[in-house]
Design a protein around this motif. Sequence first.
Motif, PDB file in Angstrom:
ATOM      1  N   ASP B  93      89.906 -36.789 -21.882  1.00 24.38           N
ATOM      2  CA  ASP B  93      91.180 -37.467 -22.010  1.00 24.38           C
ATOM      3  C   ASP B  93      91.051 -38.963 -21.812  1.00 24.38           C
ATOM      4  N   TYR B  94      90.120 -39.343 -20.973  1.00 25.45           N
ATOM      5  CA  TYR B  94      89.981 -40.755 -20.631  1.00 25.45           C
ATOM      6  C   TYR B  94      88.912 -41.435 -21.460  1.00 25.45           C
ATOM      7  N   SER B  96      88.899 -41.657 -24.636  1.00 30.55           N
ATOM      8  CA  SER B  96      89.481 -42.043 -25.917  1.00 30.55           C
ATOM      9  C   SER B  96      88.812 -41.334 -27.075  1.00 30.55           C
TER      10      SER B  96
END
Lengths: 397, 774
Positions: B93-94, B96
């Motif tokens: 999720d982090y 990208s």
Amino acid sequence: MINTNRRGFIKKLFIKSIAGLTAGYLLLNSYKRFFSDLIASSSEDTGYNHKNYTYNKKVNNKKEAMYYKRLGRNSVSCTLCFHNCTIQEGNTGFCRVRENSNGRLYSLVYGLPAGLQIDSIEMEPMYHMVPGHRNLCVYTASCNFRCKHCHNWHLSQRGPDEVSYEIHSPYEVVNRAKNQGCKSISHSINEPAVFYEYMYDIAKHAQKEGLLTLFHTNGYLNPEPLKDILKYMDGVTVDLKAFNESFYREISSGSLEPVLETLKIIRKENVHLEIVNLVIPTLNDDPDEIKQMCTWIIDNIGNSVPLHFNRFSPTYKLTDLPSTPVNTLESAANIAYESGLKYVYIGNVPAHKYNSTYCPNCKTKMIERAYFSVLSNKMENGACISCGYEIQGIWKS
Amino acid sequence: MKRKLIFAIVVMGFSGIIAEIVLLRELVITFHGNELSIGVILANWLLLESAGAYFLGKKVSRAKRKLGLFILLTILFTIFFIAAIYASRIFKDYLSVIPGEGLGIMPMFYVSFLILLPVSLLHGALFTWGCKLYFLYSSSKTSKTSQDKLSAFSISRVYIYETLGTMVGGVILTYLLIPYLHSIKIAFVLALLNFIICAYLIKPFWKPNITIQKRLVSIFLFSLVPLTIYVIFSSNADQLHFMSVEQQWKNHNLVHYENSHYGNIVVTEREGEYTFFSDGLPVITSPNPDLVYVEEFVHLPMLSHSDPRNIMILSGGAGGIINEILKHDVSRIDYTEADPLLPEVVKKHSTPLTENEFLDPRVNIEKIDGRFFLKRAAKNYDIIFSGFTDPATLHTNRFFTKEFFSLAKSRLSSDGIFILGLPGSLTYLSSELADLNAMVLNTLESVFPYVKVIPGEINNFYLASRSQNIEDVSPAEMIERKEARNLEVNMLTPGYIEYKLQARWLDFYFNNIEEATDNINHDFKPLGVFYSLVYWNEKFSPSFNNIFKQGAQINLYSSGLVFILFFLIFYTISSRSKNFRKPALSLCIFSTGFAGMLFDLILIFAFQVLFGYIFYWLGLLVTAFMAGVMVGGMWMSSYIKKAETAAPAIIKLEVVVIVFAFLLPWIFLNAGPLLVHKWFDATLRIIFLILSGISGVLVGAEFPLANKEYLKLSPNLSGTAGLLYSSDLLGGWLGGIIGGVLLLPILGIFETSLVIVMFKITSLAIFIIALKKK
Ligand code: SF4
Ligand SMILES: [Zn+2]
């Protein structure tokens, strides 16, 4: 004392180990017959054989680009597609196949297709153009998009020096199509805009020779080159990848607006158009979005443009997603019908009822398809056999 | 106190292996579970652990409250372990990346590095601290003179206890924890165990005569225990689990999440469509499978055969394939799936499609390794379907080798057909794809007299047989059979069959693989793994493939040259240093770590080749190896207690390792043909266990000896323990990262063993020279 002892020990050890190794070697030889095959294989040459074709700058096919501006200090601005790259001397644009050499822009793939393949026209997809005929397809390396789910990534996501090619002048391509009994030439697989000059010459010549011409594009061309190529095109298939900007930005490295612009221009120039929407779970399958897209199409292009909803299955970098549920495709098709579109298809689901073409007026099944095979065609002169309704498309070659 | 510490060290080893395996499994779900990603994750673990042992470990001699810090490190370790599980589920999720996008080798490397960083760094440090503490608590009773003996002894004891913990941890994790608990719960159970140990290590708060500070710490530790118990038995741990899993699968409607020995299975539901993911990759879609694949894969061979009755499917049969086969008049379908969980979960989330497949009395599901089953099958099959889609791991490569194809051939009826599919294209075959396809074709052709290729846009199919019928059968005949059998198919219309079998596709295919490799894939030289990895890597980081292609050039001569060069460089640099023996010793340990990792890899791999993927036995092999390490360590640590010098023993040991490496592959190479005898089967399994044990002994024995020698040169205990332990791990790191990806696939087990021999000879030579130098 210790030292000499140790030396003696080491000496003995060496002798012992050499003796051991020799004995081992003999042992190995004696066992050879048991595994001669494996031994043979272990001495095989395992060098990685790599075909090493590279783009040869001396091939005279290097062709000056048709759309670019010279900017001074030997840099140029390519005006072919919406990326509008500014390219310095010696560099290539985003698409990797347009190179600035001495302040002039050249196409690196003119006359150098990665292959020519013959398949049925339904593969394009192009359903409203003389169903079931053989079509010759031209494609080269590279693309001006970077879709993470590209099916042809071996080609489209590689530069010209990483892809092997054949050498065929536009005349040869047209001749081959005619000799092989093809009724049309398409430019697809990778984005044909990146080999614009080649496509332009092929299409121009092909129409003269009585072939149908088409191309399958992501719709990212600038209006001027687009209008120019449409003069020589009978049909266009445009990928409308999603109806949201962020999909274009994040998954394809492009943007939506120019594509919509392209659709409008094709409509205005009155060239036969089909639209493909690959429905990907979680990324562009929102019913509201599909509804908006259909409404936009009807308002701007009209309701007689064929729209294909294709099933996604995991490819290239998008490997961790499920295939599109058939129900999702069916509800998309229903949304499209309800919005008023007349010709809606579901692709990549073999023998689905929406592989086929129905008369919008009397609902008779007119062209029955399974996957891309045409099973029957009940159309006469481009019109419904039972009610006479005229079906939009090109039905004669 | 010493006994308490021993417990703590055993628990440390226990926790280490559990953290390592659990995190590996969690990361593989998000990464692709091929040989490369497994190698990268394990290598990062070892690398970080060795850095922790060395850099953080060194600090112990200067630290004041050694025990207190040991406890703090332990607590941090368990907390970071829980955090790392969470992180490995949500990092995408982090990062990208698009939901659903796979990751290439670079993100795989740095993500696993960062996630493992605190956990394995701390675990490495714990080892060194444990050594120092053990020494401190034992030395109080001994005289000053025997200090250096004691240091060496302490290190080897800690090494042994840690290994004991590792061994027990491995067994408990695989048989008791993984099948019943999810990762987060496992981590909490582990935390509980560690908290108990910490509380047990210091003086309890109710004892008189302790400072306020200590009393507070003790109260804190004691309160952690019930708190953790509460978290485990309340729904909190489950909530944390669900939260992270939901985030990992966000945008999906998750209906099933379960782990088995073999991996992780997830089921999602979307608009009535069930998708089954195995280790993060979709494998089955029901009720609407990929019809193009399913129909082509099933009916092309079925229609090429005049009367297919007995069918065998090696993996991948559920969710479409069986259903299509049942449309023909077959008498029996044997379907094998190595992971028993997969068919169970498919049954649980059934759709009309899979229900039809599982309830049909002709379908016999065997939850067993396919190759193992086939070897024992008495039947002759008319068609054998291999559902393996590529040889990306040492495990799946076993279904693409010459030896396997020979086995399949021997289990076919006289006109039987063996079929497999590989990725393909009708527009363009890149050199990577061409090589992968060519290699499998070469291998098939080396076994079967007739191989028919049916190229496709997404899949190329290979039909192999002893009978010329597969080449003679015409499309017209196939269409006739289709009509005669009354097949109700969607896509495979007569026109499509003709289209599919047009000669021009073959022209295209053969044109494209003309310049591809001539190599053949063997059991003990699994080149398929390499080609498959190169192909996979081509998608994500094509620039990296140049390194691969360089790597492909390795052979015995180039590795020999590398070692000679290494020898010269090492010699010139180190011989100038004041004490040449020090780097020489760490080199010995380094090369032993390397050898140990490769022995382990070779044994597990060879076992799979000969007997199949049997989880239980693979576990036993690893346990035997660990037990060996322990025995070796104990044996030598009692030896060094008496001996004055360990040098001669080290030399002897090095020679034994060399001889062992030299002999190891022969056993497997010669064993294969003998396996036809029943008696030999059992014997050979025992031999495998013994060999695993021996390789463990060899690895374990060297460690105490090297410590002994090293401490004679520098009396710094924590420095020595840290350095040698990290050399051992670094050796394992090197072996792990290049072993599975380059050495084994390209050189095969035979030459890989010779590389070990060369490396050990190099380190031995350097050690001997170092000894001679005063
Ligand atoms: S065609 Fe290529 S060079 Fe020209 S603007 Fe587009 S991406 Fe840039
Ligand atoms: Zn009509």
